[in-house]
Design a protein around this motif. Sequence first.
Motif, PDB file in Angstrom:
ATOM      1  N   ASP A 166      -9.360 -28.972 -25.033  1.00 57.00           N
ATOM      2  CA  ASP A 166     -10.451 -28.194 -24.424  1.00 57.00           C
ATOM      3  C   ASP A 166     -11.821 -28.819 -24.661  1.00 57.00           C
ATOM      4  O   ASP A 166     -12.814 -28.133 -24.912  1.00 57.00           O
ATOM      5  CB  ASP A 166     -10.438 -26.757 -24.946  1.00 57.00           C
ATOM      6  CG  ASP A 166      -9.302 -25.939 -24.336  1.00 57.00           C
ATOM      7  OD1 ASP A 166      -8.692 -26.409 -23.357  1.00 57.00           O
ATOM      8  OD2 ASP A 166      -9.026 -24.836 -24.843  1.00 57.00           O
ATOM      9  N   ASP A 201     -16.595 -19.949 -21.511  1.00 55.33           N
ATOM     10  CA  ASP A 201     -15.180 -19.712 -21.223  1.00 55.33           C
ATOM     11  C   ASP A 201     -14.878 -19.922 -19.744  1.00 55.33           C
ATOM     12  O   ASP A 201     -13.853 -20.519 -19.382  1.00 55.33           O
ATOM     13  CB  ASP A 201     -14.791 -18.296 -21.651  1.00 55.33           C
ATOM     14  CG  ASP A 201     -14.884 -18.090 -23.161  1.00 55.33           C
ATOM     15  OD1 ASP A 201     -15.037 -19.092 -23.878  1.00 55.33           O
ATOM     16  OD2 ASP A 201     -14.806 -16.928 -23.606  1.00 55.33           O
ATOM     17  N   LEU A 223     -17.818 -26.191 -25.370  1.00 56.35           N
ATOM     18  CA  LEU A 223     -17.364 -25.508 -26.573  1.00 56.35           C
ATOM     19  C   LEU A 223     -18.098 -25.993 -27.813  1.00 56.35           C
ATOM     20  O   LEU A 223     -18.392 -27.174 -27.976  1.00 56.35           O
ATOM     21  CB  LEU A 223     -15.865 -25.707 -26.769  1.00 56.35           C
ATOM     22  CG  LEU A 223     -14.940 -24.961 -25.808  1.00 56.35           C
ATOM     23  CD1 LEU A 223     -13.487 -25.182 -26.193  1.00 56.35           C
ATOM     24  CD2 LEU A 223     -15.255 -23.468 -25.780  1.00 56.35           C
ATOM     25  N   ARG A 231     -16.135 -19.949 -33.218  1.00 57.29           N
ATOM     26  CA  ARG A 231     -16.996 -18.790 -32.953  1.00 57.29           C
ATOM     27  C   ARG A 231     -17.715 -18.343 -34.224  1.00 57.29           C
ATOM     28  O   ARG A 231     -17.794 -17.170 -34.538  1.00 57.29           O
ATOM     29  CB  ARG A 231     -16.151 -17.636 -32.398  1.00 57.29           C
ATOM     30  CG  ARG A 231     -15.532 -17.943 -31.041  1.00 57.29           C
ATOM     31  CD  ARG A 231     -14.609 -16.836 -30.630  1.00 57.29           C
ATOM     32  NE  ARG A 231     -14.008 -17.114 -29.338  1.00 57.29           N
ATOM     33  CZ  ARG A 231     -14.459 -16.668 -28.175  1.00 57.29           C
ATOM     34  NH1 ARG A 231     -15.530 -15.911 -28.137  1.00 57.29           N
ATOM     35  NH2 ARG A 231     -13.839 -16.955 -27.053  1.00 57.29           N
ATOM     36  N   LYS A 278      -7.624 -17.661 -30.006  1.00 60.06           N
ATOM     37  CA  LYS A 278      -8.704 -17.463 -29.052  1.00 60.06           C
ATOM     38  C   LYS A 278      -9.305 -18.811 -28.685  1.00 60.06           C
ATOM     39  O   LYS A 278      -9.134 -19.806 -29.382  1.00 60.06           O
ATOM     40  CB  LYS A 278      -9.797 -16.559 -29.656  1.00 60.06           C
ATOM     41  CG  LYS A 278      -9.331 -15.141 -29.973  1.00 60.06           C
ATOM     42  CD  LYS A 278     -10.468 -14.327 -30.568  1.00 60.06           C
ATOM     43  CE  LYS A 278     -10.025 -12.916 -30.898  1.00 60.06           C
ATOM     44  NZ  LYS A 278     -11.117 -12.107 -31.508  1.00 60.06           N
ATOM     45  N   ILE A 279     -10.004 -18.834 -27.542  1.00 55.26           N
ATOM     46  CA  ILE A 279     -10.699 -20.047 -27.143  1.00 55.26           C
ATOM     47  C   ILE A 279     -11.699 -20.433 -28.230  1.00 55.26           C
ATOM     48  O   ILE A 279     -12.413 -19.603 -28.765  1.00 55.26           O
ATOM     49  CB  ILE A 279     -11.433 -19.829 -25.794  1.00 55.26           C
ATOM     50  CG1 ILE A 279     -10.412 -19.636 -24.667  1.00 55.26           C
ATOM     51  CG2 ILE A 279     -12.349 -20.996 -25.471  1.00 55.26           C
ATOM     52  CD1 ILE A 279     -11.056 -19.351 -23.322  1.00 55.26           C
ATOM     53  N   ASN A 280     -11.714 -21.724 -28.556  1.00 55.51           N
ATOM     54  CA  ASN A 280     -12.674 -22.256 -29.520  1.00 55.51           C
ATOM     55  C   ASN A 280     -12.384 -21.844 -30.953  1.00 55.51           C
ATOM     56  O   ASN A 280     -13.279 -21.829 -31.793  1.00 55.51           O
ATOM     57  CB  ASN A 280     -14.110 -21.866 -29.142  1.00 55.51           C
ATOM     58  CG  ASN A 280     -15.114 -22.913 -29.606  1.00 55.51           C
ATOM     59  OD1 ASN A 280     -14.756 -24.063 -29.777  1.00 55.51           O
ATOM     60  ND2 ASN A 280     -16.350 -22.505 -29.806  1.00 55.51           N
ATOM     61  N   GLN A 333     -21.195 -17.231 -24.515  1.00 51.66           N
ATOM     62  CA  GLN A 333     -19.774 -17.532 -24.701  1.00 51.66           C
ATOM     63  C   GLN A 333     -18.978 -17.216 -23.433  1.00 51.66           C
ATOM     64  O   GLN A 333     -18.016 -17.914 -23.095  1.00 51.66           O
ATOM     65  CB  GLN A 333     -19.210 -16.739 -25.885  1.00 51.66           C
ATOM     66  CG  GLN A 333     -17.799 -17.142 -26.285  1.00 51.66           C
ATOM     67  CD  GLN A 333     -17.719 -18.565 -26.801  1.00 51.66           C
ATOM     68  OE1 GLN A 333     -18.475 -18.955 -27.695  1.00 51.66           O
ATOM     69  NE2 GLN A 333     -16.816 -19.355 -26.238  1.00 51.66           N
ATOM     70  N   SER A 373     -16.170 -29.761 -21.672  1.00 51.20           N
ATOM     71  CA  SER A 373     -16.495 -28.364 -21.958  1.00 51.20           C
ATOM     72  C   SER A 373     -17.789 -28.280 -22.748  1.00 51.20           C
ATOM     73  O   SER A 373     -18.315 -29.281 -23.241  1.00 51.20           O
ATOM     74  CB  SER A 373     -15.358 -27.703 -22.750  1.00 51.20           C
ATOM     75  OG  SER A 373     -15.422 -28.047 -24.121  1.00 51.20           O
ATOM     76  N   LEU A 378     -14.912 -23.603 -18.872  1.00 49.83           N
ATOM     77  CA  LEU A 378     -13.715 -24.268 -19.375  1.00 49.83           C
ATOM     78  C   LEU A 378     -12.521 -24.041 -18.447  1.00 49.83           C
ATOM     79  O   LEU A 378     -11.762 -24.973 -18.156  1.00 49.83           O
ATOM     80  CB  LEU A 378     -13.389 -23.762 -20.781  1.00 49.83           C
ATOM     81  CG  LEU A 378     -12.103 -24.300 -21.412  1.00 49.83           C
ATOM     82  CD1 LEU A 378     -12.169 -25.814 -21.543  1.00 49.83           C
ATOM     83  CD2 LEU A 378     -11.861 -23.654 -22.770  1.00 49.83           C
ATOM     84  N   SER A 388     -20.565 -23.068 -13.068  1.00 52.08           N
ATOM     85  CA  SER A 388     -19.372 -23.484 -13.808  1.00 52.08           C
ATOM     86  C   SER A 388     -18.741 -24.740 -13.201  1.00 52.08           C
ATOM     87  O   SER A 388     -17.965 -25.430 -13.870  1.00 52.08           O
ATOM     88  CB  SER A 388     -18.340 -22.356 -13.834  1.00 52.08           C
ATOM     89  OG  SER A 388     -17.855 -22.079 -12.534  1.00 52.08           O
TER      90      SER A 388
END
Length: 399
Positions: free
Chosen positions: A114, A59, A380, A385, A172-174, A55, A378, A62, A31
Motif C-alpha cells: 500500500d 483511504d 499513507l 494511525r 486496518k489500513i495503515n 484519513q 499512496s 489508496l 483521488s
Amino acid sequence: MDETTDECVYQTTDKWYDIEHVENVLANILSRVPVKSLLVCKSVCKRWRRLISSQAFIDVQLLWSQKNSVYIVYPYMDMMMKLYLVNNSGEITKSINFPYCDNLSLLTVVCSFDGLLCCINYPWKVDSGMVVEDVTDVEIRICNPVTKKALLLPRGSPSKEKPSIGVAFGPKINEYKIFRFFNAKRISLAKHQSRVNRRQCEVYSSSTGSWSVIGRVPYYPMHSSHSPLGSNHVFINGKIYWFIASNEDPLIPGSILMADIEETFETINLPKEVTEHSYLVNLEGHLSLVAVYDEDEIVNIWILKDKNEPKWELKCSDHIPFSNDECVEFAVARENEIFFITSNHHYIYDPEHGFWQELDLSSISEKKFPVAFAYTESLLSCGGRMDPRMEYISDKRSI
C-alpha cells in the motif's frame, strides 16, 4: 456585451464554489491525481489541504491507486536508494531518489504494501577504534518514497547473530506489525541453553509504537543468499510466510514458517524438493512457491490451496528462456503474473498462458542484490494511525 461576460464569469465561479463544497465529489476527482501532484495541491487553499490530509481521503486515494499497481525495482543495494517504477508494459515510468541516506550503511528493501516500503540496514558501531557495521542488528525504517517520509523504528533487543524480520499489515489500513527474530544475549539460565533455544521473537506494533517480546520460537527464518540483509518472506491475507532452512543444506529451504497477525505460529511442508533459487510469492491472493531448477532449465510454480486443509497444487511447469548459467536473483508476483530478475535480464511471466515477456530495462545497467515488489502510490503515513509527531520528514538530522 460586457453584462453578458460578467454574468458568465459569475455563473462559472458559483458552480465551482458549489462543487468545491461537495467534498465527496472533490475527493473523488482528486483521488485520481498522482500523489506528487496531490502534495502540490495541498498548497491551493486550506480547504484542499484539510481534505487531502484527512484519513478518509487517504483511504479513498489508496483504493483508487490499488487498481493501477506497478512494480518498484531496487536494482543496486547502496547507501543511496534509487528506485524505479515499471508499468504494465514493462517500461520505466519514473525513478525516485530517496534522499539523505548518505550516513547509512547499505540499504535493502524487504517488502512493499500500500505504498509503504520496509527498508533495513546494519547500524554503525565502533570496534577497536574503527567504525564498522554491526551485523548482529538491523535498523528498520518504514518509508513512503513518494511523500519522501520515513520512520526509524526503535531498536530491538540485543542479538548474538543477525536478526531476521517480516512485516504484517492490517487489520486496518495503515496498521502493521513487524516480527523480529533474534538470538537473545541475556535470558535466564542462558549459559545452559543452546543457540537454538536462545532464539526468540519480538513484535513491533504501529498501534503502540513499541516492541513486545513473544518469547522463544521453534524455528528461525532462513537468510537468503541473494539478499544478505533480508529474508525471503511474503504477506498474504493476514499471514506472513518465511522459508526455514533444511537440515541438510542451510542454503536450501526445507519447510515454511507461518505467523498470523495474532502472533500465532505454524509450519507448512513444501510440496517437493526445491532449490536454492526458490521464492515465496503472492499469486492471485494465494501463497505460491516459485522453484527454478537450473540444470533442467525449468521453473515449477506451486499454489497452496487451504480451504479446508493446506494442499499444494502444481499450477505449471515450464522451460525458462535463459541458460542455466544465468542465475535467478529475485522473483515477485503481481496479481496473475511473476516478475523475474536474472543476472542479465528482466522477464514478466504469465503462468496461465506460458508466455515470457523480456523487458528492455537498459537504463538499469548494474545490479547488486536486486529486489522488486508490487507497488501502489499512496499518501499513507509511515507511523500508522498514531500521533503524527512520531513521523518525520527525512532529513540529514534524523535519518
